[in-house]
Design a protein around this motif. Structure first.
Motif, mmCIF file in Angstrom:
data_model
loop_
_atom_site.group_PDB
_atom_site.id
_atom_site.type_symbol
_atom_site.label_atom_id
_atom_site.label_comp_id
_atom_site.label_asym_id
_atom_site.label_seq_id
_atom_site.Cartn_x
_atom_site.Cartn_y
_atom_site.Cartn_z
ATOM 1 N N ALA A 68 44.885 41.299 45.509
ATOM 2 C CA ALA A 68 45.186 39.871 45.432
ATOM 3 C C ALA A 68 45.469 39.457 43.986
ATOM 4 O O ALA A 68 46.373 38.655 43.714
ATOM 5 N N TRP A 69 44.700 40.012 43.058
ATOM 6 C CA TRP A 69 44.888 39.715 41.629
ATOM 7 C C TRP A 69 46.269 40.159 41.164
ATOM 8 O O TRP A 69 46.979 39.421 40.472
ATOM 9 N N THR A 82 49.195 37.804 42.341
ATOM 10 C CA THR A 82 49.100 36.368 42.086
ATOM 11 C C THR A 82 49.681 36.021 40.721
ATOM 12 O O THR A 82 49.139 36.411 39.693
ATOM 13 N N PHE A 101 39.995 34.720 37.203
ATOM 14 C CA PHE A 101 40.264 34.897 38.628
ATOM 15 C C PHE A 101 38.939 35.015 39.381
ATOM 16 O O PHE A 101 38.138 35.918 39.103
ATOM 17 N N LEU A 105 40.917 33.750 44.380
ATOM 18 C CA LEU A 105 41.561 34.811 45.149
ATOM 19 C C LEU A 105 40.752 35.043 46.420
ATOM 20 O O LEU A 105 39.554 35.327 46.356
#
Length: 276
Positions: free
Chosen positions: A126-127, A130, A139, A244
């Motif tokens: 996800a990091w 994004t 995050f 996230l």
């Protein structure tokens, strides 16, 4: 975001002052035993099983942790044990300075023994995917309420209610060392962490505008979406604060009370039965 390996700081200085079970002597959360192993061992198992994991810096009381970690420290050159700070802020600064040349650092609590490699990898994925418009970023992991199924359905930590989603904060995050250059940030972070169990105290630590927006427009009237609130907070603080979402509720279960301990113990024993 980079697809290279990421370094990680394991936060192991947290103390538990509550009796978790009969005969338990309050002490460091990282050393709470489950099925004959300390909590931190389960966290390290999950970390080293992630292919992209880089160096691991464990921050905590060296005298107490050294005997528990001696075998790992001698067998894996990636793992280092350093003395932790007296406060969360101290530990954050120590960790970021330890990896000061890294573009970003993963921080994870030592008292979430249910964490899995899949949960960590999901957060890293996800990091990576994004985008952000800020030069410095933080995050934060979060789990939507819809992910709480099975054993987790009725055992949760407090939820935050946005217009579009209800979620619970996770116990790891990614910070960029450049954040240390932000004026006044260290004091805000310390106050934020000290009051993290109370929404009012937490948001006030970030400033009265953020506190009002959260209490009225998020929790009160549910007017703000998660994205809108994150954008507002980032604008107020001057750096990216980016949530996230991952569908792994185990990352939200840290051990503060005896109910937490009982739940975690049951889940770990279930895993042992399934794999034995």
């Amino acid at each position: 975001m980079s697809t290279d390996s990421i370094d990680v700081v394991v936060l192991a200085s947290g103390l538990n002052q509550i009796s978790l079970y009969e005969g338990y002597v309050p002490g460091y959360k990282a050393l709470i035993p489950y099925h004959g192993r300390a909590s931190i061992q389960y966290v390290l198992d999950a970390l080293v099983a992630v292919p992209r994991m880089g160096h691991i810096c464990i921050e905590g009381p060296q005298v107490q942790l050294q005997p528990e970690l001696a075998e790992r420290l001698s067998a894996d050159s990636r793992i280092t044990l350093v003395e932790g700070g007296e406060s969360f802020l101290d530990s954050l600064v120590i960790g970021l300075r330890h990896f000061q040349d890294a573009p970003a650092v993963l921080f994870i609590a030592a008292d979430i023994p249910l964490v899995t490699p899949e949960a960590i990898q999901s957060f890293l994925t996800a990091w990576e995917s994004t985008p952000t418009t800020y030069p410095q970023n933080l995050f934060l992991s979060a789990v939507p309420q819809s992910a709480y199924t099975g054993a987790y359905e009725h055992f949760t930590k407090p939820f935050n209610h946005y217009r579009d989603i209800t979620l619970c904060h996770g116990n790891f995050f990614i910070a960029e060392p450049a954040l240390l250059d932000q004026p006044g940030l260290k004091e805000r972070i310390d106050r934020f962490y000290a009051g993290r169990k109370n929404a009012l105290t937490t948001t006030l630590a970030l400033g009265w505008k953020i506190a009002l927006a959260y209490l009225i427009e998020v929790e009160g009237l549910h007017l703000m979406t998660l994205e809108q609130f994150a954008h507002f907070v980032s604008k107020e603080l001057g750096f990216g604060v980016i949530p996230l979402l991952v569908d792994y509720p185990e990352i939200t279960i840290d051990v503060d009370e005896h109910d937490d301990y009982d739940f975690v113990k049951e889940r770990i024993e279930e895993r042992w039965r399934l794999t034995s």
